[in-house]
Write a protein that holds these residues in place. Structure first.
Motif, mmCIF file in Angstrom:
data_model
loop_
_atom_site.group_PDB
_atom_site.id
_atom_site.type_symbol
_atom_site.label_atom_id
_atom_site.label_comp_id
_atom_site.label_asym_id
_atom_site.label_seq_id
_atom_site.Cartn_x
_atom_site.Cartn_y
_atom_site.Cartn_z
ATOM 1 N N HIS A 168 0.831 -1.208 0.000
ATOM 2 C CA HIS A 168 0.000 0.000 0.000
ATOM 3 C C HIS A 168 0.860 1.251 0.000
ATOM 4 O O HIS A 168 2.043 1.206 0.331
ATOM 5 C CB HIS A 168 -0.916 0.031 1.241
ATOM 6 C CG HIS A 168 -0.174 0.195 2.540
ATOM 7 N ND1 HIS A 168 0.510 -0.835 3.145
ATOM 8 C CD2 HIS A 168 0.026 1.285 3.335
ATOM 9 C CE1 HIS A 168 1.071 -0.396 4.257
ATOM 10 N NE2 HIS A 168 0.805 0.898 4.391
ATOM 11 N N ASP A 170 0.625 4.935 1.940
ATOM 12 C CA ASP A 170 -0.143 5.580 2.996
ATOM 13 C C ASP A 170 -1.005 6.664 2.348
ATOM 14 O O ASP A 170 -0.616 7.250 1.338
ATOM 15 C CB ASP A 170 0.786 6.150 4.071
ATOM 16 C CG ASP A 170 1.538 5.043 4.809
ATOM 17 O OD1 ASP A 170 1.083 3.878 4.756
ATOM 18 O OD2 ASP A 170 2.573 5.330 5.425
ATOM 19 N N HIS A 226 4.709 0.300 -0.209
ATOM 20 C CA HIS A 226 5.432 -0.540 0.742
ATOM 21 C C HIS A 226 4.547 -1.662 1.284
ATOM 22 O O HIS A 226 3.323 -1.638 1.146
ATOM 23 C CB HIS A 226 6.008 0.303 1.893
ATOM 24 C CG HIS A 226 4.986 1.116 2.647
ATOM 25 N ND1 HIS A 226 4.432 2.275 2.149
ATOM 26 C CD2 HIS A 226 4.407 0.945 3.866
ATOM 27 C CE1 HIS A 226 3.568 2.781 3.025
ATOM 28 N NE2 HIS A 226 3.527 1.978 4.084
HETATM 29 FE FE FE2 Z 1 2.099 2.165 5.586
#
Ligand code: FE2
Ligand code: AKG
Length: 298
Positions: A168, A170, A226
């Motif tokens: 994902h 952020d 990440h």
């Molecule tokens: Fe994250």
């Protein structure tokens, strides 16, 4: 696109008198790569957050016990998330909820981590030469502490033979992550590469809101894609935990983008943006996360 992402070459900074000083690389490089390492400030005591990450999933008194701010959170569906297909279980909590549930020591630390994310966001806007008069609109107040200040406390369950957490980006502008054990990996365009912070360093990464804001300009910010690999624990080591503070836009508002001539254009509502982002990342029942104000997961 292949990036310069690698633990060995990431920019490194320290925090001096409330601002960031780069020891290797610089903010331009950090924004381009999506990530940098920041030495834990000498006066930042992370122990209350680590204690929370190690115990929120414990039973406490068998049920939620109001006197114990550090355990019993599986009984708090407003802030507790079990990501069933992954090792992680976490408490994702905003400022209002934590004011209610946490003790003053932990709340003070959380405030400090959130202030760091906002300070880094402002430093990023300076680096990008964004007129100060546009910061409020572009971040919908987040650069000045009026966004959503999420905190995540992650516990990775080694008994589950699956990825630690989903790939994902952020959602917000800036994340400050304390992840003292290896496991985090970033996508460099070709491969997953380990992002291992040096001892006593935080990992700062940029998120989807910052990427969207800068997508149309030459100096666009990369949000780091990440994940956490499957983590194992031997008899002598503790389960992997991490703590993340996120500077996010407020749940209700609009997304704006920068143009190369410095002008600002409307992109879409924050709700539409978040809905797509949550869905792409986890694909589970928590798609409404951070959206339904007044609802279960707002
Ligand atoms: Fe994250
Ligand atoms: O545990 C980690 O290293 C990463 C956690 C993370 O990506 C998150 O909380 O958004």
């Amino acid at each position: 696109m292949t990036t310069e992402l690698s633990s060995d070459t990431l920019a490194r900074a320290e925090w001096i008198a409330g601002s960031i000083k780069f020891l290797s690389g610089d903010m331009a490089r950090a924004l381009r790569t999506g990530c940098f390492f920041l030495a834990v400030p000498a006066d930042l005591d992370l122990r209350p957050a680590v204690r929370f990450a190690r115990s929120f999933f414990e039973e406490g008194g068998g049920e939620w016990v109001a006197t114990d701010a550090y355990s019993g959170y599986r009984n708090r569906p407003d802030v507790y998330f079990d990501r069933e297909g992954f090792q992680t279980e976490h408490v994702l909590i905003d400022q209002d909820r934590r004011a209610e549930y946490f003790d003053p020591t932990l709340n003070t630390l959380c405030d400090r981590l959130s202030e760091m994310t906002e300070s880094i966001l402002r430093a990023g806007l300076v680096e990008l030469n964004v007129a100060k008069s546009s910061w409020d609109l572009l971040t919908q107040g987040a650069a000045f502490g009026r966004g959503t200040r999420w905190l995540a406390f992650n516990h990775y369950r080694p008994e589950k033979p699956v990825l630690g957490c989903t790939p994902h980006k952020d959602t917000g502008f800036v994340t400050v992550l304390y992840a003292p054990t290896p496991g985090l990996e970033g996508w460099n365009g070709t491969d997953w590469v380990p992002i291992d912070a040096p001892a006593d360093h935080l990992i700062v990464n940029f998120g989807g809101s910052f990427e969207a804001m800068t997508a149309a300009i030459d100096t666009r910010v990369a949000a780091m894609l990440h994940r956490v690999r499957e983590t194992r624990t031997d008899d002598n080591s503790e389960d992997r935990i991490s703590v993340a503070a996120f500077a996010n836009p407020p749940a209700i508002g609009e997304m704006y983008g920068l143009q190369d001539d410095g002008s600002v254009v409307h992109l879409e509502s924050i709700e539409a943006f978040l809905r797509r982002f949550n869905d792409e990342a986890w694909g589970d029942e928590y798609t409404d996360f951070g959206i339904k104000v007044g609802g279960t997961h707002a």
